[in-house]
Design a protein around this motif. Structure first.
Motif, PDB file in Angstrom:
ATOM      1  N   MET A   1     -39.885  -1.742  -7.924  1.00  0.00           N
ATOM      2  CA  MET A   1     -38.591  -1.078  -8.054  1.00  0.00           C
ATOM      3  C   MET A   1     -37.734  -1.419  -6.835  1.00  0.00           C
ATOM      4  N   LEU A   2     -36.476  -1.713  -7.068  1.00  0.00           N
ATOM      5  CA  LEU A   2     -35.551  -1.969  -5.973  1.00  0.00           C
ATOM      6  C   LEU A   2     -35.415  -0.713  -5.115  1.00  0.00           C
ATOM      7  N   GLN A   3     -35.177  -0.924  -3.829  1.00  0.00           N
ATOM      8  CA  GLN A   3     -35.094   0.177  -2.878  1.00  0.00           C
ATOM      9  C   GLN A   3     -33.775   0.113  -2.113  1.00  0.00           C
ATOM     10  N   ILE A   4     -33.400   1.243  -1.533  1.00  0.00           N
ATOM     11  CA  ILE A   4     -32.271   1.272  -0.614  1.00  0.00           C
ATOM     12  C   ILE A   4     -32.618   0.351   0.554  1.00  0.00           C
ATOM     13  N   GLY A   5     -31.667  -0.488   0.949  1.00  0.00           N
ATOM     14  CA  GLY A   5     -31.898  -1.446   2.019  1.00  0.00           C
ATOM     15  C   GLY A   5     -32.212  -2.843   1.516  1.00  0.00           C
ATOM     16  N   ASP A   6     -32.540  -2.975   0.223  1.00  0.00           N
ATOM     17  CA  ASP A   6     -32.787  -4.294  -0.369  1.00  0.00           C
ATOM     18  C   ASP A   6     -31.469  -5.025  -0.596  1.00  0.00           C
ATOM     19  N   GLN A   7     -31.520  -6.339  -0.541  1.00  0.00           N
ATOM     20  CA  GLN A   7     -30.371  -7.155  -0.929  1.00  0.00           C
ATOM     21  C   GLN A   7     -30.219  -7.037  -2.447  1.00  0.00           C
ATOM     22  N   ALA A   8     -29.019  -6.777  -2.915  1.00  0.00           N
ATOM     23  CA  ALA A   8     -28.782  -6.663  -4.360  1.00  0.00           C
ATOM     24  C   ALA A   8     -28.964  -8.039  -5.000  1.00  0.00           C
ATOM     25  N   PRO A   9     -29.756  -8.126  -6.056  1.00  0.00           N
ATOM     26  CA  PRO A   9     -29.944  -9.416  -6.723  1.00  0.00           C
ATOM     27  C   PRO A   9     -28.624  -9.958  -7.281  1.00  0.00           C
ATOM     28  N   ASP A  10     -28.411 -11.250  -7.095  1.00  0.00           N
ATOM     29  CA  ASP A  10     -27.214 -11.887  -7.613  1.00  0.00           C
ATOM     30  C   ASP A  10     -27.343 -12.100  -9.114  1.00  0.00           C
ATOM     31  N   PHE A  11     -26.213 -12.107  -9.797  1.00  0.00           N
ATOM     32  CA  PHE A  11     -26.180 -12.369 -11.233  1.00  0.00           C
ATOM     33  C   PHE A  11     -24.779 -12.802 -11.621  1.00  0.00           C
ATOM     34  N   THR A  12     -24.685 -13.393 -12.790  1.00  0.00           N
ATOM     35  CA  THR A  12     -23.405 -13.795 -13.364  1.00  0.00           C
ATOM     36  C   THR A  12     -23.369 -13.318 -14.810  1.00  0.00           C
TER      37      THR A  12
END
Length: 152
Positions: A1-12
């Motif tokens: 699970m993504l967490q606070i402080g993680d880089q947001a995954p890029d998407f298009t």
């Protein structure tokens, strides 16, 4: 699970206007309130979208852009946007690829896609995650609180 402080995954993804939205292109420019919702024109999703609409100027004043994402088609998003005069883009995540990338869980019963909001700062770092199917409009107030805190 993504967490606070993680880089947001890029998407298009494609927007309601047919333009292409790429998250990485927003870095350094403004914060992003990225909200995933189950379905256009359902009661909770409409309340959430209209709450973001009604407070959109506040988000702009806080230096943020609001982006809605669901698995609905571009055509569905266009109707939803026009019907409720939404001033922010909705992204068509047909097939749920970005939803999976952001690890957005399904609802408790596993029937509907989940409702999760991410506040991403100008550097592309996740600053807040709010997950609630039942409290749709709380996503708006919580995101504003976090953005106001970042502005201080």
């Amino acid at each position: 699970m993504l967490q606070i402080g993680d880089q947001a995954p890029d998407f298009t993804l494609r927007t309601t206007t047919g333009a292409t939205f790429r998250l990485a292109e927003q870095r350094g420019q403004r914060a992003i309130v990225l909200y995933f919702y189950p379905k256009d024109d359902t009661p909770g999703c409409t309340a959430e979208a209209c709450s973001f609409r009604d407070q959109y100027e506040d988000f702009q004043d806080l230096g943020a852009e609001v982006i809605g994402v669901s698995s609905d088609s571009e055509a569905s998003h266009q109707k939803f946007t026009q019907k409720h005069r939404l001033p922010f883009p909705l992204l068509a995540d047909e097939g749920g690829k970005v939803r999976k990338l952001y690890e957005v869980p399904r609802s408790l019963l596993g029937i509907l896609p989940g409702r999760v909001t991410f506040v991403i700062d100008k550097q592309g770092v996740i600053q807040y995650i709010f997950n609630s199917m039942q409290r749709a409009t709380d996503h708006v107030s919580k995101a504003k609180e976090v953005l106001a805190g970042l502005a201080r």
